[in-house]
Design a protein around this motif. Structure first.
Motif, PDB file in Angstrom:
ATOM      1  N   GLY B  42      -9.012  74.571  35.411  1.00 14.82           N
ATOM      2  CA  GLY B  42      -7.801  74.221  36.145  1.00 14.82           C
ATOM      3  C   GLY B  42      -6.601  74.779  35.410  1.00 14.82           C
ATOM      4  O   GLY B  42      -6.741  75.371  34.345  1.00 14.82           O
ATOM      5  N   SER B  43      -5.419  74.520  35.956  1.00 13.95           N
ATOM      6  CA  SER B  43      -4.217  75.160  35.429  1.00 13.95           C
ATOM      7  C   SER B  43      -3.739  74.536  34.108  1.00 13.95           C
ATOM      8  O   SER B  43      -4.230  73.486  33.693  1.00 13.95           O
ATOM      9  CB  SER B  43      -3.119  75.097  36.490  1.00 13.95           C
ATOM     10  OG  SER B  43      -2.062  75.938  36.107  1.00 13.95           O
ATOM     11  N   VAL B  44      -2.787  75.200  33.487  1.00 13.91           N
ATOM     12  CA  VAL B  44      -2.221  74.785  32.204  1.00 13.91           C
ATOM     13  C   VAL B  44      -1.762  73.335  32.220  1.00 13.91           C
ATOM     14  O   VAL B  44      -1.099  72.905  33.169  1.00 13.91           O
ATOM     15  CB  VAL B  44      -0.974  75.648  31.885  1.00 13.91           C
ATOM     16  CG1 VAL B  44      -0.457  75.334  30.498  1.00 13.91           C
ATOM     17  CG2 VAL B  44      -1.297  77.111  32.017  1.00 13.91           C
ATOM     18  N   GLY B  47      -4.614  68.561  31.943  1.00 10.19           N
ATOM     19  CA  GLY B  47      -5.267  67.453  31.255  1.00 10.19           C
ATOM     20  C   GLY B  47      -6.750  67.656  30.962  1.00 10.19           C
ATOM     21  O   GLY B  47      -7.481  66.692  30.736  1.00 10.19           O
ATOM     22  N   LYS B  48      -7.194  68.915  30.923  1.00 16.01           N
ATOM     23  CA  LYS B  48      -8.617  69.216  30.703  1.00 16.01           C
ATOM     24  C   LYS B  48      -9.106  68.713  29.345  1.00 16.01           C
ATOM     25  O   LYS B  48     -10.131  68.041  29.243  1.00 16.01           O
ATOM     26  CB  LYS B  48      -8.852  70.732  30.798  1.00 16.01           C
ATOM     27  CG  LYS B  48      -8.504  71.310  32.153  1.00 16.01           C
ATOM     28  CD  LYS B  48      -8.618  72.816  32.181  1.00 16.01           C
ATOM     29  CE  LYS B  48      -7.528  73.522  31.387  1.00 16.01           C
ATOM     30  NZ  LYS B  48      -6.176  73.325  31.926  1.00 16.01           N
ATOM     31  N   SER B  49      -8.359  69.077  28.303  1.00 15.66           N
ATOM     32  CA  SER B  49      -8.797  68.687  26.959  1.00 15.66           C
ATOM     33  C   SER B  49      -8.685  67.181  26.784  1.00 15.66           C
ATOM     34  O   SER B  49      -9.544  66.548  26.151  1.00 15.66           O
ATOM     35  CB  SER B  49      -7.961  69.409  25.900  1.00 15.66           C
ATOM     36  OG  SER B  49      -8.045  70.800  26.080  1.00 15.66           O
ATOM     37  N   THR B  50      -7.635  66.606  27.355  1.00 23.80           N
ATOM     38  CA  THR B  50      -7.471  65.158  27.290  1.00 23.80           C
ATOM     39  C   THR B  50      -8.660  64.466  27.951  1.00 23.80           C
ATOM     40  O   THR B  50      -9.199  63.488  27.429  1.00 23.80           O
ATOM     41  CB  THR B  50      -6.166  64.736  27.998  1.00 23.80           C
ATOM     42  OG1 THR B  50      -5.079  65.460  27.408  1.00 23.80           O
ATOM     43  CG2 THR B  50      -5.923  63.256  27.873  1.00 23.80           C
ATOM     44  N   LEU B  51      -9.092  65.010  29.085  1.00 22.00           N
ATOM     45  CA  LEU B  51     -10.216  64.414  29.809  1.00 22.00           C
ATOM     46  C   LEU B  51     -11.496  64.432  28.969  1.00 22.00           C
ATOM     47  O   LEU B  51     -12.178  63.414  28.845  1.00 22.00           O
ATOM     48  CB  LEU B  51     -10.446  65.154  31.131  1.00 22.00           C
ATOM     49  CG  LEU B  51     -11.665  64.698  31.924  1.00 22.00           C
ATOM     50  CD1 LEU B  51     -11.547  63.235  32.333  1.00 22.00           C
ATOM     51  CD2 LEU B  51     -11.873  65.566  33.164  1.00 22.00           C
ATOM     52  N   ILE B 100      -1.604  73.753  23.299  1.00 18.15           N
ATOM     53  CA  ILE B 100      -2.386  74.310  24.402  1.00 18.15           C
ATOM     54  C   ILE B 100      -3.784  74.662  23.903  1.00 18.15           C
ATOM     55  O   ILE B 100      -4.023  74.719  22.699  1.00 18.15           O
ATOM     56  CB  ILE B 100      -1.757  75.609  24.976  1.00 18.15           C
ATOM     57  CG1 ILE B 100      -1.655  76.676  23.874  1.00 18.15           C
ATOM     58  CG2 ILE B 100      -0.406  75.320  25.590  1.00 18.15           C
ATOM     59  CD1 ILE B 100      -1.434  78.074  24.405  1.00 18.15           C
ATOM     60  N   THR B 101      -4.683  74.895  24.862  1.00 17.14           N
ATOM     61  CA  THR B 101      -6.003  75.381  24.501  1.00 17.14           C
ATOM     62  C   THR B 101      -6.000  76.896  24.607  1.00 17.14           C
ATOM     63  O   THR B 101      -5.482  77.441  25.578  1.00 17.14           O
ATOM     64  CB  THR B 101      -7.059  74.792  25.446  1.00 17.14           C
ATOM     65  OG1 THR B 101      -6.959  73.366  25.397  1.00 17.14           O
ATOM     66  CG2 THR B 101      -8.457  75.211  25.029  1.00 17.14           C
ATOM     67  N   ILE B 102      -6.541  77.559  23.591  1.00 23.10           N
ATOM     68  CA  ILE B 102      -6.617  79.022  23.617  1.00 23.10           C
ATOM     69  C   ILE B 102      -8.045  79.459  23.882  1.00 23.10           C
ATOM     70  O   ILE B 102      -8.304  80.316  24.721  1.00 23.10           O
ATOM     71  CB  ILE B 102      -6.117  79.613  22.276  1.00 23.10           C
ATOM     72  CG1 ILE B 102      -4.610  79.367  22.144  1.00 23.10           C
ATOM     73  CG2 ILE B 102      -6.441  81.105  22.189  1.00 23.10           C
ATOM     74  CD1 ILE B 102      -4.024  79.756  20.801  1.00 23.10           C
ATOM     75  N   ASP B 178      -1.683  58.263  37.178  1.00 26.09           N
ATOM     76  CA  ASP B 178      -0.785  57.189  36.732  1.00 26.09           C
ATOM     77  C   ASP B 178       0.682  57.587  36.919  1.00 26.09           C
ATOM     78  O   ASP B 178       1.549  56.728  37.066  1.00 26.09           O
ATOM     79  CB  ASP B 178      -1.053  56.846  35.254  1.00 26.09           C
ATOM     80  CG  ASP B 178      -1.046  58.074  34.351  1.00 26.09           C
ATOM     81  OD1 ASP B 178      -1.792  59.041  34.648  1.00 26.09           O
ATOM     82  OD2 ASP B 178      -0.303  58.081  33.352  1.00 26.09           O
ATOM     83  N   LEU B 179       0.956  58.877  36.946  1.00 24.93           N
ATOM     84  CA  LEU B 179       2.346  59.320  37.059  1.00 24.93           C
ATOM     85  C   LEU B 179       2.818  59.424  38.511  1.00 24.93           C
ATOM     86  O   LEU B 179       3.955  59.771  38.778  1.00 24.93           O
ATOM     87  CB  LEU B 179       2.522  60.672  36.350  1.00 24.93           C
ATOM     88  CG  LEU B 179       2.189  60.688  34.847  1.00 24.93           C
ATOM     89  CD1 LEU B 179       2.390  62.075  34.261  1.00 24.93           C
ATOM     90  CD2 LEU B 179       3.049  59.668  34.088  1.00 24.93           C
ATOM     91  N   THR B 180       1.910  59.152  39.469  1.00 27.96           N
ATOM     92  CA  THR B 180       2.316  59.207  40.879  1.00 27.96           C
ATOM     93  C   THR B 180       2.365  57.803  41.471  1.00 27.96           C
ATOM     94  O   THR B 180       2.440  57.638  42.688  1.00 27.96           O
ATOM     95  CB  THR B 180       1.320  60.022  41.726  1.00 27.96           C
ATOM     96  OG1 THR B 180       0.057  59.331  41.709  1.00 27.96           O
ATOM     97  CG2 THR B 180       1.121  61.418  41.181  1.00 27.96           C
TER      98      THR B 180
HETATM   99  N1  LIG Z   1       0.319  60.379  31.928  1.00 25.31           N
HETATM  100  C1  LIG Z   1      -0.732  61.163  31.789  1.00 25.31           C
HETATM  101  N2  LIG Z   1      -0.662  62.219  30.970  1.00 25.31           N
HETATM  102  C2  LIG Z   1      -1.763  62.994  30.833  1.00 25.31           C
HETATM  103  C3  LIG Z   1      -2.964  62.725  31.531  1.00 25.31           C
HETATM  104  N3  LIG Z   1      -3.864  63.671  31.198  1.00 25.31           N
HETATM  105  C4  LIG Z   1      -3.256  64.487  30.323  1.00 25.31           C
HETATM  106  N4  LIG Z   1      -1.982  64.105  30.090  1.00 25.31           N
HETATM  107  C5  LIG Z   1      -1.014  64.750  29.198  1.00 25.31           C
HETATM  108  O1  LIG Z   1      -0.804  66.077  29.639  1.00 25.31           O
HETATM  109  C6  LIG Z   1      -0.576  66.932  28.530  1.00 25.31           C
HETATM  110  C7  LIG Z   1      -1.485  68.131  28.578  1.00 25.31           C
HETATM  111  O2  LIG Z   1      -2.822  67.695  28.387  1.00 25.31           O
HETATM  112  P1  LIG Z   1      -3.965  68.650  27.878  1.00 25.31           P
HETATM  113  O3  LIG Z   1      -5.206  67.857  27.898  1.00 25.31           O
HETATM  114  O4  LIG Z   1      -3.617  69.336  26.618  1.00 25.31           O
HETATM  115  O5  LIG Z   1      -3.992  69.735  29.057  1.00 25.31           O
HETATM  116  P2  LIG Z   1      -4.995  70.962  29.241  1.00 25.31           P
HETATM  117  O6  LIG Z   1      -5.319  71.041  30.674  1.00 25.31           O
HETATM  118  O7  LIG Z   1      -6.120  70.851  28.316  1.00 25.31           O
HETATM  119  O8  LIG Z   1      -4.043  72.189  28.840  1.00 25.31           O
HETATM  120  P3  LIG Z   1      -4.530  73.712  28.512  1.00 25.31           P
HETATM  121  O9  LIG Z   1      -5.863  73.610  27.921  1.00 25.31           O
HETATM  122  O10 LIG Z   1      -3.523  74.266  27.566  1.00 25.31           O
HETATM  123  O11 LIG Z   1      -4.543  74.413  29.809  1.00 25.31           O
HETATM  124  C8  LIG Z   1      -0.749  66.076  27.301  1.00 25.31           C
HETATM  125  O12 LIG Z   1       0.502  65.691  26.817  1.00 25.31           O
HETATM  126  C9  LIG Z   1      -1.537  64.885  27.799  1.00 25.31           C
HETATM  127  O13 LIG Z   1      -1.310  63.714  27.064  1.00 25.31           O
HETATM  128  C10 LIG Z   1      -2.989  61.586  32.401  1.00 25.31           C
HETATM  129  O14 LIG Z   1      -3.984  61.276  33.045  1.00 25.31           O
HETATM  130  N5  LIG Z   1      -1.852  60.844  32.489  1.00 25.31           N
END
Ligand SMILES: Nc1nc2c(ncn2[C@@H]2O[C@H](COP(=O)(O)OP(=O)(O)OP(=O)(O)O)[C@@H](O)[C@H]2O)c(=O)[nH]1
Ligand SMILES: [Mg+2]
Lengths: 317, 501
Positions: B42-44, B47-51, B100-102, B178-180
């Motif tokens: 998915g896009s930048v 929240g992929k890594s967070t998930l 970010i994720t590289i 949660d943000l919507t």
């Molecule tokens: N409020 C909220 N913030 C979130 C959620 N998921 C992710 N975030 C925030 O979004 C930001 C980006 O999250 P990442 O997990 O780094 O996003 P990513 O998709 O891995 O980014 P790339 O790998 O760089 O493309 C972080 O500050 C997270 O804390 C969510 O479900 N709720």
């Protein structure tokens, strides 16, 4: 008939073993595939052999990959001079038992400049004796590919590493410019002086390693099993106290207890854990309830987040 | 306290802690299948890594020392007082500095039902190559969308690449819900939009889940408290039920990696079975030479086996002296792959130099490496999902259809039929870098009935087939390249026989 090797000679005597489950079988197949691919594509591969459990699994897989032939490359042990003595004894046995080509390298600076973990600290000691020592040995042998037993589950920067990890002539890893690695098609094209570190165990976890050792009955250094051993406590680690070079600091006393090691390296830098697991079943049972990772016992990995990446950029495997 | 007493106390402390999620017993995870391989894409910043971090956290795959490091490194990155779960994945210094994720990170976790290998891929367009790396081996893709922004071009790119690479199961994670304010209408809207995209890509297995990766809602634990209206599965429930890519049902394939000759008396061909199965007595063909032989033995370290199936790393012994070397393919006599000098493929350009028409690249597929020239024929427009006529070079991250022309005989299956013998990479001989990943769609034939005149292909087909073909989308995009001639059924049968063979 091109194959006149009698059937009985092709049978491994230990056929009473439990067969591998599909999970371990898939990991084994992948590792064998990588071994064969590297052996076929590179001019001069070598296998880094550190005598630990991952190296033991790696060696077992190499023997399987090339059976009924010999392992077609040498093993390289980058020694620091500070390994557990049981590791060296075990290593010598294995090399003889399996008829392996073997190279040992110790960075001459160690003796010349009296580099020890106590005088130089764990980070500098590792840098000189392991990273620099490895670079020396690889250059001296002119190796263009080196197998390592690293696993992606060990550490966050390892989790990012390719199975074929490209290195510059200076042995540097550039994590920002790794080659894409699609499917199981590995790109082994390099220029003279460049090399590849190949990691057949990339997708294995610690539990996989132990279960594989169990099913395949792979011999290990006895330090992995609990026994009454002398130790001291230093910097929150239990250090084995049997080498005369270990000097006690004020307030330290030698204790005795049933301990074992989850990972093996240089004895002054590798911490034991209290344990009563004297065999594989018990080790695995303890692992299931372990609340800390295996790297916890390694001084060099605890220095800071990102310390592994830094070492790898400089040529550490 | 004695040492063993300490161990005992530690064991009690860890088993005694009460958790809502059953503590995972890593060694007892059912291992009757291989692990499910999945990616997040998915896009930048969606929240992929967070998930994935949250998934590891909630399945207890994060050990105490790692958790302590995470808390220490997290700082104050959100208002909820939660750790920055993405740091469990973003392990490179550059990633931590930029947030970010590289590059793709591979992680391993298990529930009490099965084990998983997850590849967390980067969202940045610049690093699409690393997303493709993760996608090539995955069984399932979790596609994330930020609920506030919806589907972006990068979302479409990732969905498309994942589909091209053969992923058939998708989870749409509508994240940051949660943000919507947990707006149900927003969820329905995004799911609907994605289902249309998925349908155009030919994907049928989709589960859409409203989610907060950060708070862990509908990841491992349900989000009933915030979203009482959602009664679908959590992410983990979907993953536990997903299927691993089926072992190919096509014919036997063994790309030969090396020839084992430990002594005068033994010659075995070593490789990993890439399709079908084999047993002693089977007749096989060596490609591209076409020589025929019979299998006498399947040798492995443990025992001489009576059969081997797709995925097995084996050593094959044949009944006669035949010329077999690395790069050849040993295949079943009855069901053979295609052999030829010209193939069609789809590919993704992965490096900044793109793909140049007419340039000679190295192509590696299985254990075979050979020279190839690449001629693009069309380019995918991500916005419309249409293939446009395009014969220039392909720029980085472009998805194109190409013709491959070889100097020597090449051997492939269509990627649809076999994800191993239908896949290839292109290597730039100037840099030695991997510059494209490709999937074979079929052989370009120059058989009787298909004539190349001024690069226009003439197809002679029975009238009904001709009409059908002209109505297809494939033909629509390549109308200028082909002439279709209607012929009677008898003549057509001859032609078709030729193509099949
Ligand atoms: N409020 C909220 N913030 C979130 C959620 N998921 C992710 N975030 C925030 O979004 C930001 C980006 O999250 P990442 O997990 O780094 O996003 P990513 O998709 O891995 O980014 P790339 O790998 O760089 O493309 C972080 O500050 C997270 O804390 C969510 O479900 N709720
Ligand atoms: Mg990320």
């Amino acid at each position: 008939m091109p194959s006149t090797l009698p059937e009985t000679e092709l049978h491994n005597p230990q056929t009473t073993k439990t067969p591998l489950d599909p999970h371990l079988k898939a990991l084994e197949n992948e590792a064998i595939h990588i071994f064969r691919e590297v052996a076929a594509e590179f001019d001069k591969p070598v296998m880094l052999y550190s005598v630990g459990k991952d190296s033991s699994v790696l060696l077992h897989l190499a023997r399987k990959a090339f059976y009924p032939g010999r392992v077609p490359f040498p093993l390289l042990h980058v020694n620091t001079g500070w390994k557990f003595s049981e590791m060296i004894a075990f290593r010598n046995d294995i090399v003889k038992k399996y008829d392996l080509d073997f190279i040992e390298h110790i960075n001459p600076r160690g003796a010349a400049e009296n580099v020890t973990p106590f005088t130089h600290g764990s980070a500098l000691f590792t840098d000189i004796m392991k990273t620099e020592g490895l670079r020396q040995a690889l250059d001296a042998g002119g190796f263009d590919a080196a197998f390592g037993g690293a696993r992606r589950d060990e550490e966050a920067s390892r989790a990012k590493e390719r199975i074929y990890s490209f290195r510059t002539p200076e042995h540097r890893w550039d994590p920002r410019a790794q080659r894409p690695e699609l499917w199981n098609i590995y790109n082994g094209m390099i220029r003279k002086g460049e090399s590849v570190r190949a990691f057949p165990l990339s997708n294995w976890t610690e539990v996989d390693i132990w279960r594989y050792i169990q099913v395949e009955e792979i011999p290990l250094v006895p330090l992995y099993y609990a026994k009454e051993r002398p130790y001291i406590e230093r910097d929150g680690m239990m250090i084995l106290a049997e080498d005369p070079r270990l000097e006690l600091l004020p307030g330290e006393t030698v204790k005795h207890g049933s301990i074992r090691f989850r990972t093996l390296g240089d004895f002054p830098l590798t911490g034991a854990i209290p344990s009563v697991a004297t065999n594989l079943e018990e080790v695995i049972a303890e692992l299931e309830i372990a609340t800390v990772s295996e790297r916890q016992g390694r001084a060099i990995d605890r220095d800071q987040s990102g310390s592994m990446e830094k070492k790898k950029r400089e040529g550490y495997f | 306290m004695t040492v063993s007493a300490i161990a005992q106390a530690a064991a009690e402390a860890s088993t005694g802690s009460v958790t809502a999620f059953p503590a995972v017993d890593a060694a007892r995870v059912p291992r009757d299948t291989r692990p499910l391989r999945l990616i997040t894409c998915g896009s930048v910043d969606d929240g992929k890594s967070t998930l994935i971090g949250r998934l590891l956290w909630d399945t207890k795959a994060v050990k105490e020392d790692q958790a302590a490091t995470l808390r220490r490194d997290s700082g104050k990155q959100n208002d909820l007082g939660l750790p920055d779960f993405a740091l469990l994945l973003d392990g490179l210094q550059a990633e931590r500095e930029q947030g970010i994720t590289i590059d793709v990170a591979y992680r391993y976790f298990a529930t009490d039902k099965r084990s998983f290998i997850v590849a967390d891929t980067p969202g940045h367009e610049q690093y699409t190559r690393n997303m493709a790396t993760g996608a090539s081996t995955a069984d399932l893709a979790v596609l994330l969308v930020d609920a506030r922004t919806g589907l972006l071009e990068q979302t479409r790119r990732h969905a498309t690449i994942a589909t091209l690479m053969g992923i058939k199961q998708f989870v749409l994670a509508v994240n940051k819900f949660d943000l919507t304010g947990y707006d149900r209408a927003r969820f329905d809207q995004i799911s609907h939009e994605f289902k249309e995209l998925a349908l155009s890509l030919g994907v049928r297995q989709i589960t859409a889940i409203p989610m907060s990766a950060l708070k862990g809602e509908n990841v491992v634990y349900d989000g009933k408290e915030s979203m009482p209206w959602y009664d679908g599965p959590t992410l983990v429930e979907v993953l536990e039920l997903a299927t691993v890519r089926s072992a190919q049902t096509v014919g036997f394939r063994l790309p030969v990696q090396r020839v084992s000759r430990p002594g005068e008396s033994f010659r075995g061909y070593q490789g990993t079975v890439a399709g079908g199965s084999v047993k002693p007595g089977d007749s096989v063909v060596i490609l591209p030479s076409g020589m025929v032989a019979n299998v006498t033995k399947i040798v492995t370290f443990d025992l001489v086996r009576n059969a081997a199936v797709a995925g097995d790393a084996i050593t094959l012994v044949l009944d006669r002296q035949v010329d077999v070397s690395r790069g050849d393919m040993i295949v079943s006599l009855e069901s053979q792959p295609q052999t030829g000098l010209a193939f069609d493929a789809q590919l993704v350009a992965l490096q900044s130099d793109g793909i140049q028409p007419g340039k000679r690249y190295w192509l590696k597929s299985g254990s075979r490496r050979q020279r190839v020239t690449v001629q693009p024929s069309s380019l995918l427009d991500l916005k419309s999902g249409k293939w446009n006529h395009h014969t220039d070079g392909l720029s980085m991250n472009a998805i194109g259809k190409v013709h491959l022309a070889f100097d020597e005989q090449a051997v492939f299956d269509a990627y649809e039929q076999n994800r191993t013998t239908g896949a290839f990479i292109l290597i730039d001989p100037d840099t030695n870098n991997t510059v494209a990943g490709g999937m074979i769609t079929g052989k370009r034939s120059s058989l009787s009935g298909i004539h190349t005149e001024d690069s226009r292909v003439i197809l002679s087909l029975p009238a009904d087939l001709a009409d059908q073909l002209m109505a297809t989308e494939l033909f629509a995009s390549r109308r200028e390249e082909a002439d279709i001639r209607r012929v009677n059924a008898g003549k057509a049968a001859e032609v078709l026989d030729g193509i099949d063979g």
